[in-house]
Design an enzyme around this catalytic site. Structure first.
Site, PDB file in Angstrom:
ATOM      1  CG  ASP A 152      35.930  36.104  26.113  1.00 41.89           C
ATOM      2  OD1 ASP A 152      37.085  35.640  26.015  1.00 41.89           O
ATOM      3  OD2 ASP A 152      35.207  35.890  27.111  1.00 41.89           O
TER       4      ASP A 152
ATOM      5  N   GLY B 149      25.638  36.938  29.935  1.00 44.22           N
ATOM      6  CA  GLY B 149      25.682  37.162  28.494  1.00 44.22           C
ATOM      7  C   GLY B 149      24.907  38.409  28.173  1.00 44.22           C
TER       8      GLY B 149
END
Length: 476
Positions: free
Chosen positions: A243, A19
């Site tokens: 995403d 991340g």
């Protein structure tokens, strides 16, 4: 980053392996980015299941937000995007009932067969428009129901991964449209929950909350989070929180329909359209209709992407034979091997050892076995390009006219050999980049929510001014 007095937006972008927090703002019609913080994301085997370590990810995210605050940015928004299908459950006190289970967990094995004893598969596609994959949320929830998981009995709210991060930042629970569309539980035309599907499967209806769309303010940071991070009262803004939805928003193209390949651990190949394509041809060829920014539909196939190569690289590293991409990819370009493997075959989903799975498949099917690492890499990449060609041929049959170019975005757009092999197999130009498409789409959607950008077309014009894709033409 310069000009930190400008309106700055933070993208919290969570992938399957890592991340990061990225800051971005508009300056003279271009987007400027800076990576603030990067951290690992691990799958944890515990007992009978594979989990994501949500508390650690949330803490790492807060660390990134603190670092951003310390840099003195004028932060106007935070947007969160993650991978699809996975979720957490919240109880009546607002507590997380358990760490989210990873989609690679075995609990959904054979679940599609169980579900389609109840649902008519053809009608189900007409309703939801989603490619049937055992990892999908529908099958995860139905597995919990069949196994009488007590979490379902006490849960008050069902939240996908980005919804979960947002909830613990703001205290407000809602479900963002793009991520919800990956579940196989959304009505593709109505862009809302498929109540008939939920009822027929006997899932608790009260779990499924309000659907909100990209560009909506989800809430503001809770007082304790605002103090802890030093950010103060900042809006958390719904973006394309799957995403790939954010990445597709950042395709630097305006031709219609925009054809894309979001290239990473997964390859998502398709086009952006205004309305879902729910034909029998689309169902038979396993296309899926997922939500996009601006109310668009991402009509695409989910294909195993660089997962096989990533696993090979990690296995070589673990046994002291680490390879550098910048070295092994050029080596692979020089070798010749005819072997094509079916990258979506279940044997490659999550084997104990990927190299053994690859060589074993070749041996069993009497294919030429790669003799060294370069041949293995070439085999994987040309197999991917072959799969892309099959997918584009199927895609073109679902469209009024064939696509004329393919835009490759995401981390895989850096793989020059794969890009060239793809152009060669497809026979059309391939435009590679931007690498940071997800963060760009996330940040610019926030700017659109705040009125700095008028619409999706202007958003893409900014991307076009900000990045220069590398073009690969098919070799004769």
């Amino acid at each position: 980053m310069k000009n930190i007095s400008k309106n700055t937006y933070l993208a919290a972008d969570f992938g399957g392996g890592s991340g990061r927090i990225i800051a971005g703002f508009l300056h003279q019609g271009k987007l400027e980015l800076e990576e603030v913080h990067r951290f690992p994301n691990r799958q944890v085997k515990l007992g009978n299941h594979i989990y994501w370590d949500f508390p650690a990810l949330f803490e790492d995210m807060k660390t990134g937000l603190k670092l951003a605050a310390q840099k003195g940015y004028d932060i106007k928004g935070i947007g969160i995007d993650t991978w699809g299908v996975d979720f957490g459950l919240i109880d009546k006190h607002g507590n997380l009932l358990g760490n989210p289970v990873c989609y690679r967990d075995a609990r959904t094995d054979r679940m599609p067969a169980e579900v389609f004893k109840i649902l008519d598969e053809q009608q189900h596609y007409t309703d939801t428009g989603i490619q049937v994959m055992a990892i999908n949320t529908l099958f995860q929830l139905y597995s919990m129901k069949l196994n009488q998981d007590p979490q379902l009995d006490v849960a008050r709210q069902f939240l996908f991964m980005p919804d979960l991060f947002s909830y613990f930042l703001t205290g407000v629970a809602n479900n963002e449209y793009c991520i919800a569309s990956t579940s196989e539980l959304l009505d593709a035309r109505q862009r809302n929950w498929s109540v008939s599907t939920i009822r027929t499967l006997g899932l608790p209806e009260h779990l499924f909350g309000e659907i909100i769309f990209p560009g909506t303010i989800r809430g503001t940071l809770k007082e304790d989070i605002a103090r802890e991070t030093g950010l103060g009262s900042v809006d958390v803004i719904a973006v394309g929180s799957h995403d790939t939805a954010s990445a597709v928003a950042a395709v630097p193209a305006t031709e219609y329909p925009i054809a894309f390949l979001s290239s990473g651990t997964w390859s998502l190949l398709g086009v952006e359209v205004d309305e879902p394509i729910l034909t029998e041809e689309a169902r038979q060829t396993q296309f899926t209709n997922e939500g996009g920014v601006g109310g668009r539909i991402r009509f695409l196939q989910n294909i195993t992407g660089l997962w096989i190569l990533q696993r090979l690289m990690s296995e070589w590293k673990a046994r002291g034979e680490e390879q550098d991409y910048d070295t092994i990819i050029p080596q692979a370009a020089e070798v010749e091997i005819d072997t094509i493997i079916p990258v979506d075959n279940a044997v490659f989903m999550n084997p104990e050892n990927m190299e053994t799975a690859l060589t074993g498949y070749c041996r069993e099917h009497k294919l030429q076995i790669p003799r060294n690492k370069a041949e293995m890499v070439k085999c994987v990449l040309q197999s991917l390009a072959f799969k892309y060609r099959q997918a584009v041929e199927q895609l073109n049959r679902c469209l009024p006219s064939p696509i004329r170019q393919l835009n490759i975005i995401g981390g895989g757009s850096q793989n020059k050999l794969l890009n060239q092999l793809t152009a060669d197999k497809l026979g059309i130009p391939v435009y590679a980049g931007p690498v940071e498409a997800t963060a760009i789409g996330n940040i610019l959607t926030q700017a659109m929510a705040k009125g700095e950008i008028a619409n999706l077309r202007e958003l893409r014009e900014i991307v076009t001014h900000s990045v220069t894709p590398q073009v690969y033409y098919p070799k004769k």
